[in-house]
Scaffold this active site. Structure first.
Site, PDB file in Angstrom:
ATOM      1  N   HIS A 271      10.373  34.337  26.943  1.00  0.00           N
ATOM      2  CA  HIS A 271       9.085  34.860  27.427  1.00  0.00           C
ATOM      3  C   HIS A 271       8.492  35.860  26.444  1.00  0.00           C
ATOM      4  CE1 HIS A 271       9.640  33.863  31.993  1.00  0.00           C
ATOM      5  NE2 HIS A 271       9.175  32.844  31.291  1.00  0.00           N
TER       6      HIS A 271
ATOM      7  N   HIS B 120       6.223  26.462  26.367  1.00  0.00           N
ATOM      8  CA  HIS B 120       7.186  27.245  27.148  1.00  0.00           C
ATOM      9  C   HIS B 120       8.626  26.769  26.875  1.00  0.00           C
ATOM     10  CE1 HIS B 120       9.074  29.350  30.443  1.00  0.00           C
ATOM     11  NE2 HIS B 120       9.563  28.199  30.884  1.00  0.00           N
TER      12      HIS B 120
ATOM     13  N   ARG C 260      19.955  33.392  41.600  1.00  0.00           N
ATOM     14  CA  ARG C 260      18.819  32.674  41.033  1.00  0.00           C
ATOM     15  C   ARG C 260      18.452  33.191  39.645  1.00  0.00           C
ATOM     16  NH1 ARG C 260      13.313  30.483  44.072  1.00  0.00           N
ATOM     17  NH2 ARG C 260      12.430  29.532  42.206  1.00  0.00           N
TER      18      ARG C 260
ATOM     19  N   LYS D 273      18.955  23.044  40.521  1.00  0.00           N
ATOM     20  CA  LYS D 273      17.937  23.966  41.007  1.00  0.00           C
ATOM     21  C   LYS D 273      18.039  24.127  42.524  1.00  0.00           C
ATOM     22  CE  LYS D 273      13.757  26.120  40.286  1.00  0.00           C
ATOM     23  NZ  LYS D 273      12.590  26.346  39.464  1.00  0.00           N
TER      24      LYS D 273
ATOM     25  N   HIS E  69      15.236  32.676  28.979  1.00  0.00           N
ATOM     26  CA  HIS E  69      13.859  33.068  29.269  1.00  0.00           C
ATOM     27  C   HIS E  69      13.550  34.513  28.912  1.00  0.00           C
ATOM     28  CE1 HIS E  69      13.803  29.253  31.259  1.00  0.00           C
ATOM     29  NE2 HIS E  69      12.571  29.397  31.683  1.00  0.00           N
TER      30      HIS E  69
ATOM     31  N   GLU F 116      15.527  35.353  44.454  1.00  0.00           N
ATOM     32  CA  GLU F 116      15.953  35.836  43.155  1.00  0.00           C
ATOM     33  C   GLU F 116      16.481  37.265  43.189  1.00  0.00           C
ATOM     34  OE1 GLU F 116      13.377  34.549  39.998  1.00  0.00           O
ATOM     35  OE2 GLU F 116      14.222  35.994  38.604  1.00  0.00           O
TER      36      GLU F 116
ATOM     37  N   GLU G  75      14.669  22.685  29.123  1.00  0.00           N
ATOM     38  CA  GLU G  75      14.984  23.222  30.454  1.00  0.00           C
ATOM     39  C   GLU G  75      16.151  22.438  31.073  1.00  0.00           C
ATOM     40  OE1 GLU G  75      13.717  25.909  32.095  1.00  0.00           O
ATOM     41  OE2 GLU G  75      11.743  26.261  31.209  1.00  0.00           O
TER      42      GLU G  75
ATOM     43  N   ARG H 218      -5.056  33.145  53.622  1.00  0.00           N
ATOM     44  CA  ARG H 218      -3.727  33.703  53.917  1.00  0.00           C
ATOM     45  C   ARG H 218      -2.605  32.687  53.885  1.00  0.00           C
ATOM     46  NH1 ARG H 218      -6.722  37.052  57.252  1.00  0.00           N
ATOM     47  NH2 ARG H 218      -6.984  39.024  56.166  1.00  0.00           N
TER      48      ARG H 218
ATOM     49  N   ASN I 126      17.043  32.130  34.638  1.00  0.00           N
ATOM     50  CA  ASN I 126      16.311  32.778  33.550  1.00  0.00           C
ATOM     51  C   ASN I 126      17.049  32.700  32.224  1.00  0.00           C
ATOM     52  OD1 ASN I 126      14.125  33.585  35.110  1.00  0.00           O
ATOM     53  ND2 ASN I 126      15.232  35.373  35.859  1.00  0.00           N
TER      54      ASN I 126
ATOM     55  N   LYS J  96       8.397  29.268  43.390  1.00  0.00           N
ATOM     56  CA  LYS J  96       7.855  30.398  42.625  1.00  0.00           C
ATOM     57  C   LYS J  96       6.485  29.994  42.108  1.00  0.00           C
ATOM     58  CE  LYS J  96      11.454  32.037  39.861  1.00  0.00           C
ATOM     59  NZ  LYS J  96      11.710  32.845  38.653  1.00  0.00           N
TER      60      LYS J  96
HETATM   61  N1  LIG Z   1       7.409  28.110  39.056  1.00  0.00           N
HETATM   62  C1  LIG Z   1       8.541  27.959  38.406  1.00  0.00           C
HETATM   63  O1  LIG Z   1       9.628  28.072  38.969  1.00  0.00           O
HETATM   64  C2  LIG Z   1       8.472  27.603  36.960  1.00  0.00           C
HETATM   65  C3  LIG Z   1       9.627  27.189  36.309  1.00  0.00           C
HETATM   66  C4  LIG Z   1       9.537  26.821  34.982  1.00  0.00           C
HETATM   67  C5  LIG Z   1       8.325  26.890  34.328  1.00  0.00           C
HETATM   68  N2  LIG Z   1       7.220  27.314  34.974  1.00  0.00           N
HETATM   69  C6  LIG Z   1       5.932  27.379  34.294  1.00  0.00           C
HETATM   70  O2  LIG Z   1       5.530  26.070  33.931  1.00  0.00           O
HETATM   71  C7  LIG Z   1       4.686  26.144  32.786  1.00  0.00           C
HETATM   72  C8  LIG Z   1       5.108  25.129  31.780  1.00  0.00           C
HETATM   73  O3  LIG Z   1       5.004  23.845  32.352  1.00  0.00           O
HETATM   74  P1  LIG Z   1       4.670  22.553  31.470  1.00  0.00           P
HETATM   75  O4  LIG Z   1       5.560  22.490  30.319  1.00  0.00           O
HETATM   76  O5  LIG Z   1       4.614  21.424  32.411  1.00  0.00           O
HETATM   77  O6  LIG Z   1       3.251  22.926  30.843  1.00  0.00           O
HETATM   78  P2  LIG Z   1       1.779  22.410  31.127  1.00  0.00           P
HETATM   79  O7  LIG Z   1       1.494  22.362  32.555  1.00  0.00           O
HETATM   80  O8  LIG Z   1       0.904  23.244  30.279  1.00  0.00           O
HETATM   81  O9  LIG Z   1       1.801  20.915  30.563  1.00  0.00           O
HETATM   82  C9  LIG Z   1       1.895  20.678  29.178  1.00  0.00           C
HETATM   83  C10 LIG Z   1       0.731  19.791  28.708  1.00  0.00           C
HETATM   84  O10 LIG Z   1       0.916  18.442  29.141  1.00  0.00           O
HETATM   85  C11 LIG Z   1      -0.257  17.980  29.822  1.00  0.00           C
HETATM   86  N3  LIG Z   1       0.169  16.938  30.759  1.00  0.00           N
HETATM   87  C12 LIG Z   1       0.675  17.109  31.991  1.00  0.00           C
HETATM   88  N4  LIG Z   1       1.078  15.918  32.478  1.00  0.00           N
HETATM   89  C13 LIG Z   1       0.812  14.985  31.544  1.00  0.00           C
HETATM   90  C14 LIG Z   1       1.021  13.594  31.447  1.00  0.00           C
HETATM   91  N5  LIG Z   1       1.688  12.927  32.408  1.00  0.00           N
HETATM   92  N6  LIG Z   1       0.620  12.952  30.351  1.00  0.00           N
HETATM   93  C15 LIG Z   1       0.023  13.638  29.330  1.00  0.00           C
HETATM   94  N7  LIG Z   1      -0.183  14.953  29.349  1.00  0.00           N
HETATM   95  C16 LIG Z   1       0.217  15.632  30.438  1.00  0.00           C
HETATM   96  C17 LIG Z   1      -0.776  19.226  30.423  1.00  0.00           C
HETATM   97  O11 LIG Z   1      -2.096  19.050  30.830  1.00  0.00           O
HETATM   98  C18 LIG Z   1      -0.604  20.204  29.272  1.00  0.00           C
HETATM   99  O12 LIG Z   1      -1.579  20.019  28.310  1.00  0.00           O
HETATM  100  C19 LIG Z   1       4.785  27.566  32.283  1.00  0.00           C
HETATM  101  O13 LIG Z   1       3.621  28.255  32.647  1.00  0.00           O
HETATM  102  C20 LIG Z   1       5.982  28.140  33.015  1.00  0.00           C
HETATM  103  O14 LIG Z   1       5.884  29.524  33.219  1.00  0.00           O
HETATM  104  C21 LIG Z   1       7.280  27.655  36.272  1.00  0.00           C
HETATM  105 ZN   LIG Z   2      11.246  27.854  32.222  1.00  0.00          ZN
END
Ligand SMILES: NC(=O)c1ccc[n+]([C@@H]2O[C@H](COP(=O)([O-])OP(=O)(O)OC[C@H]3O[C@@H](n4cnc5c(N)ncnc54)[C@H](O)[C@@H]3O)[C@@H](O)[C@H]2O)c1
Ligand SMILES: [Zn+2]
Length: 365
Positions: A253, A266, A242, A228, A249, A238, A186, A122, A246, A144
């Site tokens: 998306h 992404h 907030r 942010k 996005h 949101e 981003e 929980r 997006n 999020k």
């Molecule tokens: N929660 C939120 O508010 C929010 C906001 C924006 C994006 N997101 C989410 O985040 C995700 C995208 O994040 P991302 O771009 O970090 O993708 P990711 O986590 O897939 O990372 C991209 C790649 O880099 C690798 N990696 C990570 N750190 C590394 C490092 N230091 N050196 C080498 N490789 C490394 C990862 O393992 C992966 O293969 C999406 O799923 C998106 O929906 C969430």
């Molecule tokens: Zn994003």
């Protein structure tokens, strides 16, 4: 070290940005949790393993009991099945309600870890140690969490704020070029929605940023985290403001989902999505041609973006399943000028369709 407070209730937390923070993770956590340090479970993915080891070494030096759990990598691993199997492993490893999860990885690791923390027994505490640029400026902050369904991104999720975020630019040295650039989109977004200084900095410092100059990086990460922080503080759940996060996005998306989360990072999808938003804004008279072109040029300067081969129909179908669609109406965030956007509800499907057709031919500028 730069410190930015995320002022959410009932418990604000800090985002710390600076070189060497990973080496100090143990003492940071001891300071946060006081005299009775919790057991820590470091969740990571193979590409970030090396940084998880740095964190683990630091926890050991600080005398904190911990274990490292590796999970599968990639957007397609951001699934409920991953959450379930990690939960089973946590139980077997003895994690209880006082344990703390540490996400050492990109946005995928952070979203899965946060989601798991929010429902494990929980709800337990977690700390974000983002290792991609994208996660440092965006995903790790704001609480999020979630996983994808086949029907769309992030359709299951919760709000669950971390206790602390540690962003160390040194981790970016091992990031593959494509992932690094994907994150920069981003940052561009932060500039367009709220702070034109970020946008102008990125126009001016392209070469510095592509070289991953640490000074430029700390400036940019800090500026984006401030955006942010301000947006999340004003609207944690949101309901209003907030939603500007997006920007890019909505179409982004849809493109990610329509290509099975395989073709586009992404951030790259967001790059296309920002071009689409500028284009829709231009078509509807919300965005001047000059602003739309400037946005497109800035996106392309951090490209190249992989070409998209998605039909307008597929995008429209995906939009219908999107969380941003409420009662059949999709909300679009459209640029007004650099640093200011507006939310528009009544974008005709044919305008979206025409824009997607244009994306297929590649960029205008
Ligand atoms: N929660 C939120 O508010 C929010 C906001 C924006 C994006 N997101 C989410 O985040 C995700 C995208 O994040 P991302 O771009 O970090 O993708 P990711 O986590 O897939 O990372 C991209 C790649 O880099 C690798 N990696 C990570 N750190 C590394 C490092 N230091 N050196 C080498 N490789 C490394 C990862 O393992 C992966 O293969 C999406 O799923 C998106 O929906 C969430
Ligand atoms: Zn994003």
């Amino acid at each position: 070290v730069q410190d930015i407070l995320i002022p959410v209730e009932p418990r604000p937390y800090r985002v710390r940005i600076g070189d060497g923070l990973l080496e100090r993770a143990g003492s940071e956590l001891r300071r946060l949790f006081g005299r009775r340090p919790p057991r820590c479970f470091v969740l990571t993915v193979p590409p970030a393993r090396r940084w998880a080891r740095v964190v683990s070494g630091s926890l050991r030096r600080a005398g904190m009991e911990h274990a490292v759990l590796a999970m599968a990598d990639g957007e397609r691993a951001k699934a409920l099945s991953a959450v379930e199997s990690l939960a089973e492993r946590l139980v077997r490893a003895g994690a209880d309600r006082n344990s703390v999860l540490l996400a050492v990885g990109g946005g995928v690791t952070g979203d899965v870890t946060g989601f798991l923390a929010s429902i494990y027994m929980r709800g337990i505490d977690y700390v974000q140690v983002p290792t991609t640029f994208l996660a440092q400026v965006d995903a790790a902050i704001g609480g999020k969490t979630g996983v994808n369904l086949a029907a769309g991104k992030n359709l299951l999720g919760t709000f669950h704020q971390p206790r602390l975020v540690l962003a160390d630019p040194e981790v970016l040295t091992t990031l593959p070029e494509r992932d690094y650039r994907a994150g920069l989109f981003e940052a561009l977004k932060c500039g367009i929605i709220r702070d034109r200084r970020i946008f102008e900095f990125m126009e001016r410092k392209r070469d510095r940023l592509l070289e991953r100059d640490p000074k430029a990086l700390v400036w940019l990460i800090t500026a984006c985290v401030r955006v942010k922080a301000a947006v999340v503080a004003a609207d944690e759940r949101e309901r209003g403001l907030r939603r500007i996060l997006n920007f890019g996005h909505t179409v982004g998306h849809a493109l990610e989902a329509a290509t099975g989360y395989r073709r586009l990072r992404h951030g790259e999808a967001v790059g296309w999505g920002m071009i689409a938003a500028a284009e829709i804004g231009r078509a509807l008279g919300h965005t001047t041609a000059a602003v739309a072109d400037r946005i497109e040029r800035a996106v392309m300067a951090y490209g190249p973006l992989p070409r998209v081969h998605v039909s307008a129909n597929e995008v429209l179908q995906r939009l219908a399943a999107d969380k941003k669609t409420v009662g059949g109406v999709t909300h679009f965030v459209l640029p007004r000028r650099i640093g200011q956007v507006e939310i528009v509800a009544d974008v005709p499907a044919r305008v979206v369709a025409r824009t997607v057709e244009r994306l297929r031919q590649g960029a205008r500028v």
